[in-house]
Design an enzyme around this catalytic site. Structure first.
Site, PDB file in Angstrom:
ATOM      1  N   THR A 189      34.545  13.831 -12.886  1.00  0.00           N
ATOM      2  CA  THR A 189      34.419  13.801 -13.822  1.00  0.00           C
ATOM      3  C   THR A 189      35.140  14.869 -14.858  1.00  0.00           C
ATOM      4  O   THR A 189      34.978  15.683 -14.839  1.00  0.00           O
ATOM      5  CB  THR A 189      33.571  13.256 -15.916  1.00  0.00           C
TER       6      THR A 189
ATOM      7  N   THR B 221      28.525  13.827 -16.390  1.00  0.00           N
ATOM      8  CA  THR B 221      28.704  14.305 -17.784  1.00  0.00           C
ATOM      9  C   THR B 221      29.680  13.896 -18.132  1.00  0.00           C
ATOM     10  O   THR B 221      31.148  13.675 -17.569  1.00  0.00           O
ATOM     11  CB  THR B 221      28.574  16.004 -16.965  1.00  0.00           C
TER      12      THR B 221
ATOM     13  N   LEU C 196      20.865  19.696 -12.933  1.00  0.00           N
ATOM     14  CA  LEU C 196      20.196  20.487 -11.751  1.00  0.00           C
ATOM     15  C   LEU C 196      21.265  21.444 -11.145  1.00  0.00           C
ATOM     16  O   LEU C 196      22.291  20.945 -11.978  1.00  0.00           O
ATOM     17  CB  LEU C 196      20.060  19.532 -11.019  1.00  0.00           C
ATOM     18  N   ARG C 197      20.529  22.318 -11.115  1.00  0.00           N
ATOM     19  CA  ARG C 197      21.424  23.533 -10.635  1.00  0.00           C
ATOM     20  C   ARG C 197      21.660  23.390  -9.128  1.00  0.00           C
ATOM     21  O   ARG C 197      21.105  23.115  -8.176  1.00  0.00           O
ATOM     22  CB  ARG C 197      20.869  24.813 -10.742  1.00  0.00           C
TER      23      ARG C 197
ATOM     24  N   LYS D 189      23.672  16.646 -23.063  1.00  0.00           N
ATOM     25  CA  LYS D 189      23.660  17.558 -21.859  1.00  0.00           C
ATOM     26  C   LYS D 189      25.012  18.742 -22.656  1.00  0.00           C
ATOM     27  O   LYS D 189      24.749  19.986 -21.787  1.00  0.00           O
ATOM     28  CB  LYS D 189      24.360  16.825 -21.060  1.00  0.00           C
TER      29      LYS D 189
ATOM     30  N   ALA E 134      23.222  40.448 -16.548  1.00  0.00           N
ATOM     31  CA  ALA E 134      24.771  40.309 -17.123  1.00  0.00           C
ATOM     32  C   ALA E 134      25.653  39.463 -15.677  1.00  0.00           C
ATOM     33  O   ALA E 134      25.172  40.451 -14.226  1.00  0.00           O
ATOM     34  CB  ALA E 134      25.274  41.717 -17.268  1.00  0.00           C
ATOM     35  N   GLY E 135      27.224  40.101 -15.704  1.00  0.00           N
ATOM     36  CA  GLY E 135      27.661  39.257 -14.114  1.00  0.00           C
ATOM     37  C   GLY E 135      28.621  39.243 -14.395  1.00  0.00           C
ATOM     38  O   GLY E 135      29.938  39.361 -15.600  1.00  0.00           O
TER      39      GLY E 135
ATOM     40  N   GLY F 181      30.677  30.889 -13.554  1.00  0.00           N
ATOM     41  CA  GLY F 181      31.684  29.784 -12.718  1.00  0.00           C
ATOM     42  C   GLY F 181      31.365  28.135 -12.283  1.00  0.00           C
ATOM     43  O   GLY F 181      30.062  28.399 -13.061  1.00  0.00           O
TER      44      GLY F 181
ATOM     45  N   CYS G 104      29.735  23.575 -13.551  1.00  0.00           N
ATOM     46  CA  CYS G 104      30.080  22.556 -14.613  1.00  0.00           C
ATOM     47  C   CYS G 104      30.022  23.503 -16.236  1.00  0.00           C
ATOM     48  O   CYS G 104      30.406  23.141 -17.007  1.00  0.00           O
ATOM     49  CB  CYS G 104      28.197  22.375 -14.767  1.00  0.00           C
TER      50      CYS G 104
HETATM   51  C1  UDX Z   1      24.268  24.806 -14.610  1.00  0.00           C
HETATM   52  C2  UDX Z   1      23.252  24.408 -15.295  1.00  0.00           C
HETATM   53  O1  UDX Z   1      22.156  25.213 -15.405  1.00  0.00           O
HETATM   54  C3  UDX Z   1      22.591  22.658 -14.968  1.00  0.00           C
HETATM   55  O2  UDX Z   1      21.993  22.571 -15.740  1.00  0.00           O
HETATM   56  C4  UDX Z   1      24.012  21.527 -14.949  1.00  0.00           C
HETATM   57  O3  UDX Z   1      23.164  20.445 -14.365  1.00  0.00           O
HETATM   58  C5  UDX Z   1      25.394  22.220 -14.511  1.00  0.00           C
HETATM   59  O4  UDX Z   1      25.410  23.252 -14.217  1.00  0.00           O
HETATM   60  P1  UDX Z   1      25.150  25.487 -12.036  1.00  0.00           P
HETATM   61  O5  UDX Z   1      26.137  25.665 -12.484  1.00  0.00           O
HETATM   62  O6  UDX Z   1      24.849  25.155 -10.901  1.00  0.00           O
HETATM   63  O7  UDX Z   1      24.654  24.773 -13.123  1.00  0.00           O
HETATM   64  O8  UDX Z   1      24.495  27.087 -11.509  1.00  0.00           O
HETATM   65  P2  UDX Z   1      23.924  28.307 -13.369  1.00  0.00           P
HETATM   66  O9  UDX Z   1      22.908  28.628 -11.819  1.00  0.00           O
HETATM   67  O10 UDX Z   1      23.347  27.609 -14.163  1.00  0.00           O
HETATM   68  O11 UDX Z   1      24.995  29.176 -12.869  1.00  0.00           O
HETATM   69  C6  UDX Z   1      26.150  28.661 -13.741  1.00  0.00           C
HETATM   70  C7  UDX Z   1      27.512  30.827 -13.420  1.00  0.00           C
HETATM   71  O12 UDX Z   1      26.939  31.016 -14.741  1.00  0.00           O
HETATM   72  C8  UDX Z   1      26.816  31.145 -12.176  1.00  0.00           C
HETATM   73  O13 UDX Z   1      28.584  31.368 -12.328  1.00  0.00           O
HETATM   74  C9  UDX Z   1      25.827  32.252 -12.402  1.00  0.00           C
HETATM   75  O14 UDX Z   1      26.292  33.054 -11.796  1.00  0.00           O
HETATM   76  C10 UDX Z   1      26.163  32.232 -13.471  1.00  0.00           C
HETATM   77  N1  UDX Z   1      24.544  33.535 -14.623  1.00  0.00           N
HETATM   78  C11 UDX Z   1      23.994  32.402 -14.614  1.00  0.00           C
HETATM   79  C12 UDX Z   1      24.851  34.233 -15.304  1.00  0.00           C
HETATM   80  O15 UDX Z   1      26.487  34.767 -15.069  1.00  0.00           O
HETATM   81  N2  UDX Z   1      24.211  35.136 -15.191  1.00  0.00           N
HETATM   82  C13 UDX Z   1      22.397  33.598 -15.492  1.00  0.00           C
HETATM   83  O16 UDX Z   1      21.752  34.563 -16.358  1.00  0.00           O
HETATM   84  C14 UDX Z   1      22.608  33.215 -15.588  1.00  0.00           C
END
Ligand code: UDX
Length: 453
Positions: free
Chosen positions: A86, A121, A152-153, A206, A254-255, A259, A262
């Protein structure tokens, strides 16, 4: 139960393998013949820890198969999960044409009482709209359309599925709810709560969940900026606030901005849905802007730190650790900006294949130390374990300059300083007390002195 999953991408493949592991008879379909041929031979075309082993085991016991013949497979299924793409359009809305096309293609072939389950989604209201498409196509209303969003991540997809915090079932009729409950009965028996609600709510859950998690990240990034100004340490602040159970410790790192496939897309779609329905989501609109600005701001910092025409090593191009996915990764914004500023950019990532295709004109290295050799500035953009355990003495030795910019806060600042490196984390001035005691004052702190002694 006999289940068909349409789409052998990230979500489709993980869902297929995990549903097979739960004991169902699963056929995973995709129009990409090459992908299906690879999967039939047990080759998983994405990087996800544990997935190749799970796929191989389920093929072996005969519960998982792959095919390009979607309609044939769907004709005998009790439930058909749609896990097709999507993508986002320019307005931030998502393109539902793959969902609609898949529903249209299978609708005439489904057996009576089958359930179509939307796993992709989708914006709220999609299940009800797809039900209309299916009813029209069949000329009767005997097939249900349910929603079962995925949380899921990447990097922990299998455990996120098998040990989910909850399973959300969106159903507008008792029968489709019963089918979905039966599919997930093995997980419910292990104590995982099932939230059963209307499709419209499941679809909103979601988006709202991802928006709230992304807001936590955006908030802590703002707090990090403030920490830098006042000589604080965002990791200590996050720890202190996160231990309040109402807040929780997760998603407070913090980061360089979030990205992945999702959060950026889902926040845009959530904001756009709000606008379209006359219920704007100003917090999310601001978050989207802040997240983009953050990447630009960090690129500017790197440019300001590096000498003119200097050499910069970027460690980590994946959007987070344990994945080779580079969708909306900070590196994709930052690397071209550094190059435009005349810097020579050297890259390393433990899983570089995706990034190599998109960042072709940078210099790629097989090891982090090789990328860092002769660098004026080293920047950590992804929190791979390999970088956490980097030998800082070796790093200091191979670098030309002294600046280590840790945009994931994974390096011990004192150790880095002890190696003579100018360590700069995000929102982190851990040597503030030391420096204040030495009379340097807090203002000197965002850039930590080479040696604490
Ligand atoms: C996310 C959701 O967690 C998940 O439930 C959904 O199904 C899809 O999107 P994902 O994209 O795999 O999963 O990664 P995630 O671990 O959630 O991290 C997303 C982004 O946030 C990454 O760029 C990560 O580096 C950033 N992040 C995450 C931070 O900068 N700080 C954090 O504390 C957590």
């Amino acid at each position: 139960m006999k289940i068909v999953v349409v789409g052998a991408g990230y979500v489709g493949l993980t869902t297929s393998a995990c549903l097979a592991e739960l004991g169902h008879e699963v056929t995973c379909c995709d129009i990409d013949g090459q992908r299906i041929a690879a999967l039939q031979g047990g080759v998983v075309p994405i990087y996800e820890p544990g997935l190749p082993e799970l796929v191989a085991a389920q093929i072996e016991v005969g519960r998982l198969q792959f095919t390009t013949h979607t309609t044939k497979a769907a004709s005998t299924a009790d439930a058909v999960f749609l896990a097709v793409g999507t993508p986002s359009d320019e307005e931030g809305d998502i393109d539902l044409s793959f969902v609609d096309a898949a529903a249209r293609a299978i609708a005439p072939h489904l057996k009576r009482d089958a359930v179509i389950v939307l796993k992709s989604t989708v914006v709220t209201g999609t299940a009800r709209r797809v039900k209309g498409i299916v009813d029209t196509s069949r000329g009767r209303r005997d097939v249900a359309v349910a929603s079962n969003p995925e949380f899921l991540r990447e990097g922990s997809a299998i455990s996120d599925f098998m040990q989910a915090d909850r399973i959300v079932i969106g159903a507008d009729d008792a029968r489709s709810e019963a089918v979905l409950r039966e599919i997930y009965a093995p997980l419910e028996a292990r104590g995982i709560p099932v939230v059963a609600t209307q499709t419209v709510n499941a679809e909103l859950i979601k988006y709202a969940a991802n928006a709230l998690l992304a807001l936590k990240i955006g908030f802590i990034n703002d707090v990090a900026d403030l920490c830098e100004r006042v000589g604080g340490d965002v990791t200590a602040v996050a720890d202190g606030i996160g231990r309040d159970k109402r807040i929780g410790l997760s998603f407070l790192a913090a980061g360089p901005g979030f990205g992945g496939s999702c959060f950026p897309k889902d926040t845009r779609a959530f904001a756009s849905t709000g606008r379209r329905h006359g219920a704007p989501q100003p917090l999310i609109e601001t978050l989207i802007e802040q997240n983009e600005a953050r990447k630009l701001g960090l690129a500017t910092r790197i440019i300001d730190t590096a000498p003119r025409k200097g050499r910069v090593a970027i460690l980590g191009t994946s959007f987070k650790a344990n994945t080779d996915d580079v969708r909306e990764a900070a590196a994709l914004t930052i690397v071209p900006l550094l190059q435009q500023a005349g810097l020579s950019v050297h890259l390393h990532d433990p899983q570089p294949d995706g990034a190599k295709r998109l960042l072709q004109d940078a210099v790629w290295h097989d090891t982090a130390l090789s990328a860092a050799s002769d660098a004026d500035v080293v920047v950590i953009l992804t929190e791979w374990d390999e970088y956490r355990t980097l030998d800082l003495a070796d790093l200091a030795q191979v670098m030309r300059g002294r600046d280590l910019l840790d945009y994931r806060n994974i390096i011990d600042a004192e150790r880095a300083a002890a190696m003579g490196l100018n360590y700069q984390g995000l929102g982190r001035a851990p040597l503030a007390f030391e420096a204040t005691r030495r009379g340097q004052g807090i203002a000197a702190m965002p850039r930590v002195a080479a040696s604490p002694a």
